[in-house]
Design an enzyme around this catalytic site. Structure first.
Site, mmCIF file in Angstrom:
data_model
loop_
_atom_site.group_PDB
_atom_site.id
_atom_site.type_symbol
_atom_site.label_atom_id
_atom_site.label_comp_id
_atom_site.label_asym_id
_atom_site.label_seq_id
_atom_site.Cartn_x
_atom_site.Cartn_y
_atom_site.Cartn_z
ATOM 1 N N GLU A 91 -2.260 -0.173 -7.057
ATOM 2 C CA GLU A 91 -1.264 -0.751 -7.973
ATOM 3 C C GLU A 91 -0.385 0.303 -8.630
ATOM 4 O O GLU A 91 -0.030 0.189 -9.801
ATOM 5 C CB GLU A 91 -1.981 -1.554 -9.074
HETATM 6 C C1 LIG Z 1 -9.503 -0.676 -1.990
HETATM 7 C C2 LIG Z 1 -8.017 -0.714 -1.934
HETATM 8 C C3 LIG Z 1 -7.375 -1.926 -2.038
HETATM 9 C C4 LIG Z 1 -5.986 -1.983 -1.939
HETATM 10 N N1 LIG Z 1 -5.363 -3.210 -1.958
HETATM 11 C C5 LIG Z 1 -4.041 -3.282 -1.690
HETATM 12 C C6 LIG Z 1 -3.403 -4.546 -1.522
HETATM 13 O O1 LIG Z 1 -4.022 -5.606 -1.668
HETATM 14 N N2 LIG Z 1 -2.097 -4.569 -1.185
HETATM 15 C C7 LIG Z 1 -1.382 -3.422 -0.999
HETATM 16 O O2 LIG Z 1 -0.210 -3.523 -0.695
HETATM 17 N N3 LIG Z 1 -1.951 -2.212 -1.165
HETATM 18 C C8 LIG Z 1 -3.259 -2.108 -1.505
HETATM 19 N N4 LIG Z 1 -3.852 -0.876 -1.645
HETATM 20 C C9 LIG Z 1 -3.058 0.320 -1.446
HETATM 21 C C10 LIG Z 1 -2.789 1.083 -2.752
HETATM 22 O O3 LIG Z 1 -1.890 0.369 -3.544
HETATM 23 C C11 LIG Z 1 -2.293 2.488 -2.361
HETATM 24 O O4 LIG Z 1 -3.407 3.177 -1.802
HETATM 25 C C12 LIG Z 1 -1.723 3.225 -3.557
HETATM 26 O O5 LIG Z 1 -0.487 2.661 -3.921
HETATM 27 C C13 LIG Z 1 -1.511 4.703 -3.308
HETATM 28 O O6 LIG Z 1 -0.858 4.938 -2.098
HETATM 29 P P1 LIG Z 1 -1.466 5.977 -1.053
HETATM 30 O O7 LIG Z 1 -2.903 5.658 -0.860
HETATM 31 O O8 LIG Z 1 -0.605 6.015 0.137
HETATM 32 O O9 LIG Z 1 -1.408 7.360 -1.818
HETATM 33 P P2 LIG Z 1 -0.212 8.413 -1.803
HETATM 34 O O10 LIG Z 1 1.071 7.747 -2.100
HETATM 35 O O11 LIG Z 1 -0.306 9.220 -0.562
HETATM 36 O O12 LIG Z 1 -0.601 9.323 -3.066
HETATM 37 C C14 LIG Z 1 -1.619 10.333 -2.994
HETATM 38 C C15 LIG Z 1 -1.600 11.146 -4.302
HETATM 39 O O13 LIG Z 1 -0.324 11.780 -4.460
HETATM 40 C C16 LIG Z 1 0.276 11.386 -5.674
HETATM 41 N N5 LIG Z 1 1.707 11.192 -5.447
HETATM 42 C C17 LIG Z 1 2.305 10.452 -4.483
HETATM 43 N N6 LIG Z 1 3.633 10.513 -4.623
HETATM 44 C C18 LIG Z 1 3.879 11.295 -5.676
HETATM 45 C C19 LIG Z 1 5.057 11.722 -6.345
HETATM 46 N N7 LIG Z 1 6.263 11.351 -5.947
HETATM 47 N N8 LIG Z 1 4.938 12.525 -7.425
HETATM 48 C C20 LIG Z 1 3.713 12.911 -7.876
HETATM 49 N N9 LIG Z 1 2.572 12.531 -7.289
HETATM 50 C C21 LIG Z 1 2.656 11.738 -6.214
HETATM 51 C C22 LIG Z 1 -0.402 10.088 -6.072
HETATM 52 O O14 LIG Z 1 -0.342 9.861 -7.472
HETATM 53 C C23 LIG Z 1 -1.812 10.298 -5.550
HETATM 54 O O15 LIG Z 1 -2.568 10.993 -6.477
HETATM 55 C C24 LIG Z 1 -5.242 -0.792 -1.785
HETATM 56 C C25 LIG Z 1 -5.901 0.445 -1.733
HETATM 57 C C26 LIG Z 1 -7.267 0.488 -1.788
HETATM 58 C C27 LIG Z 1 -7.953 1.827 -1.690
#
Ligand SMILES: Cc1cc2nc3c(=O)[nH]c(=O)nc-3n(C[C@H](O)[C@H](O)[C@H](O)COP(=O)(O)OP(=O)(O)OC[C@H]3O[C@@H](n4cnc5c(N)ncnc54)[C@H](O)[C@@H]3O)c2cc1C
Length: 609
Positions: A446
């Site tokens: 989220e």
């Molecule tokens: C159990 C689970 C359930 C989920 N359920 C849903 C769902 O129902 N629907 C859905 O759509 N998604 C869902 N998600 C996905 C979730 O919303 C994403 O995993 C989350 O938004 C983070 O994206 P990412 O994993 O690609 O991390 P990334 O975007 O790769 O981020 C990795 C790290 O880098 C940091 N970061 C990234 N960009 C920046 C920036 N520009 N500046 C500074 N720091 C940055 C982040 O804060 C984080 O610490 C779920 C995830 C999990 C694990």
């Protein structure tokens, strides 16, 4: 491996009946059938239902966690029945039907839902996601689409899902590659793309899955602005009610360390060019701007509050479990009387510290979240448009705090609960180990908590020319002015709250100056800590308000009164939190003022060592 439901709804009752002016909400025409006198009964009824129906299935989610069988996810066996029961008995999505009578306000429902979260934080995704998707469809979709999807979502035949994340588009939602192509049928598009990490995205607990999906219509703008929202049923529903597969495949299932019972899956839409979806609202305008993000934000903001609600429920439940253990576990003698008998560990200073930290902070988390739902009720129901807008602005300011402060703290609090058990806490024989795994997700999804922090600083502080957030701070000033003289018992706490408020305002000024000097990177390096102290300042205010009410009861209550220790505990929560946690506000202000650039000066190469 056994979960233990130990929820005590006493604090929720206090917040609803004594702290919040709930009567304001119950006066709305829609809630005329409900009165303050009904609150006790509702809390008791829900607590009983949760203990008897939901809590016993928590272990099922952990032991029989979802698997893929012939391309479909199979969920914990007992959860289907519980989902149907909740939805059909009116404890779930049906409560949010705007056209129905007899529903309860969001803030009351939140108090009840916190118990469900405490009992099974993984199961709660089923009803919560269906409710979130339901609200979006009821707000933004045509009556015809509402008719098609809403009844099945309310009665548990359908599961609602939120489909945003893609392999290359996590935090960068605007980089999503899922596409939508117009068909000959108005409002219906062909969908092609893949989504990952979709919670409750498949399973055997529902007949159909209703995927609210962000995709880009050809020709729309790049980035988030060009996205549109689609309703994609896993099984297409024909006008005669018959269904047919809609070319949605489950391509994988996540192997998670927490909330294991809820299937989190990856999905492929349109691998065979036969996936169709209904556009919600209008196609992109002439500039290529879609309506999708605004629509999806309704669901995302709802989920953000739910992160706070789950954090409150799980942390509180584990605090009560830990306290019970500490009353029973005998170890060591009192430090001040080494010749005495061995004592239950709850008498040791450091154990009391851990329990106090848990008690006070879970009360803060609960207060923040309940306040947000209170504003949400006003924003949706007040007959005065200006008051609705005022309440919505307040709610908007609270979203990032309710999402991020709460989830960061819950993780720390449950770690402290594990610590209170000693080595036993590190085993799966006690419930804290699972709880800490279950709660971690709330800081990650989220919008990660860093994203929430920047949202607070760059969007919520300046919202409505800064007036919305300034109003929250003004409330603190007003509260101090109104009660300081009348409550000399809390003279020290009022003084510290005032000091923290002034310090926080200074912190805002320093941050603004950094922006003006082009030092946005410096702000980013402090953002998470700024969000934490925001939660601490607002939380301290709420706890002191509650302590003042509690103190008025203590003046009239004998020590042997059954509620004496509850009210005494409220005053001690405020004293502990304000004297021992709140100083972090001015410490952080000093830190930000100094503006140490060490983080910015770190070449990434050093992280190899
Ligand atoms: C159990 C689970 C359930 C989920 N359920 C849903 C769902 O129902 N629907 C859905 O759509 N998604 C869902 N998600 C996905 C979730 O919303 C994403 O995993 C989350 O938004 C983070 O994206 P990412 O994993 O690609 O991390 P990334 O975007 O790769 O981020 C990795 C790290 O880098 C940091 N970061 C990234 N960009 C920046 C920036 N520009 N500046 C500074 N720091 C940055 C982040 O804060 C984080 O610490 C779920 C995830 C999990 C694990």
């Amino acid at each position: 491996m056994t979960a233990k439901y130990s929820y005590n709804p006493r604090d929720a009752r206090f917040l609803l009946k004594e702290w919040l002016p709930l009567a304001d909400i119950l006066n709305y025409e829609r809630y005329q059938d409900l009165s303050l006198d009904d609150i006790d009964g509702l809390l008791e009824q829900m607590n009983r239902m949760v203990a008897n129906v939901i809590a016993p299935t928590n272990d099922d989610g952990e032991i029989n966690h979802p698997r893929l069988v012939n391309g479909r996810a199979v969920g914990p066996p007992s959860w289907k029945e519980v989902y149907q029961y909740l939805q059909q008995q009116g404890w779930g999505t049906a409560n949010f039907d705007r056209n129905a009578d007899g529903t309860m306000p969001e803030v009351v429902y939140a108090a009840l839902a916190e118990m469900m979260c405490a009992a099974s934080p993984a199961f709660i995704y089923y009803p919560a996601l269906t409710t979130g998707a339901f609200k979006v469809i009821q707000t933004y979709a045509s009556p015809c689409l509402q008719q098609k999807f809403l009844p099945g979502m309310m009665d548990g035949r359908f599961q609602g899902c939120m489909c945003i994340t893609e392999p290359s588009a996590g935090t960068d939602v605007g980089d999503g590659l899922t596409r939508a192509l117009p068909t000959d049928e108005p409002g219906i598009y062909k969908i092609k793309g893949s989504k990952i990490f979709i919670s409750a995205g498949d399973g055997d607990h529902a007949e159909n899955f209703i995927y609210l999906t962000l995709a880009r219509i050809s020709g729309a703008k790049a980035g988030t602005k060009g996205l549109s929202l689609f309703i994609i049923p896993r099984f297409w529903i024909n006008d005669d009610g018959s269904t047919e597969p809609n070319d949605v495949e489950t391509t994988g299932i996540e192997n998670k360390f927490g909330i294991r019972g809820c299937p989190t899956v990856s999905l492929a839409f349109g691998d065979n060019d036969r996936c169709r979806g209904y556009l919600v609202g209008n196609p992109p305008d002439e500039q290529g701007n879609g309506e999708g993000m605004v629509q999806m934000f309704q669901m995302m903001n709802g989920k953000r509050l739910e992160c706070g609600l789950t954090s409150a429920g799980v942390a509180a439940n584990e605090y009560w479990n830990a306290a019970t253990y500490c009353r029973e576990r005998v170890q060591g003698r009192p430090l001040t009387n080494p010749r005495a008998d061995r004592v239950p560990i709850i008498q040791h200073e450091d154990v009391k510290r851990m329990l106090m930290l848990n008690k006070a902070t879970t009360e803060v988390i609960r207060s923040l979240v309940m306040k947000a739902y209170f504003y949400q009720d006003i924003s949706e129901n007040d007959p005065d448009l200006a008051r609705r807008k005022w309440a919505f602005a307040r709610l908007e300011c609270l979203f990032p705090i309710c999402k991020a402060y709460t989830s960061d703290e819950a993780w720390i609090l449950i770690c402290e609960s594990i610590q209170t058990y000693g080595g036993y806490g590190f085993t799966e024989d006690y419930p804290a180990a699972r709880a800490v795994r279950d709660t971690k997700i709330n800081s990650l999804y989220e919008g990660t908590n860093y994203i929430q922090s920047m949202d607070l600083i760059t969007r919520k502080w300046p919202l409505h020319k800064g007036q919305a957030f300034a109003g929250l701070l003004q409330d603190i000033d007003n509260f101090i002015a109104a009660h300081k003289q009348a409550c000399p018992e809390f003279g020290r706490e009022f003084a510290k709250l005032g000091k923290a408020l002034r310090s926080y305002q200074e912190l805002q000024g320093i941050t603004l100056a950094y922006f003006q000097q082009g030092k946005i990177d410096l702000v980013a390096s402090f953002a998470r800590r700024i969000l934490t102290v925001t939660g601490q300042l607002l939380g301290a205010h709420f706890l002191l308000e509650q302590a003042v009410i509690a103190q008025s009861h203590l003046r009239e209550t004998e020590k042997d009164h059954y509620d004496y220790n509850y009210y005494l505990g409220k005053t001690l929560s405020a004293r502990f939190y304000i004297n021992q946690i709140l100083p972090n506000v001015w410490n952080t202000t000093d830190l930000v003022k100094e503006g140490d650039p060490t983080i910015l000066n770190c070449p990434e190469e050093i992280f190899a060592y």
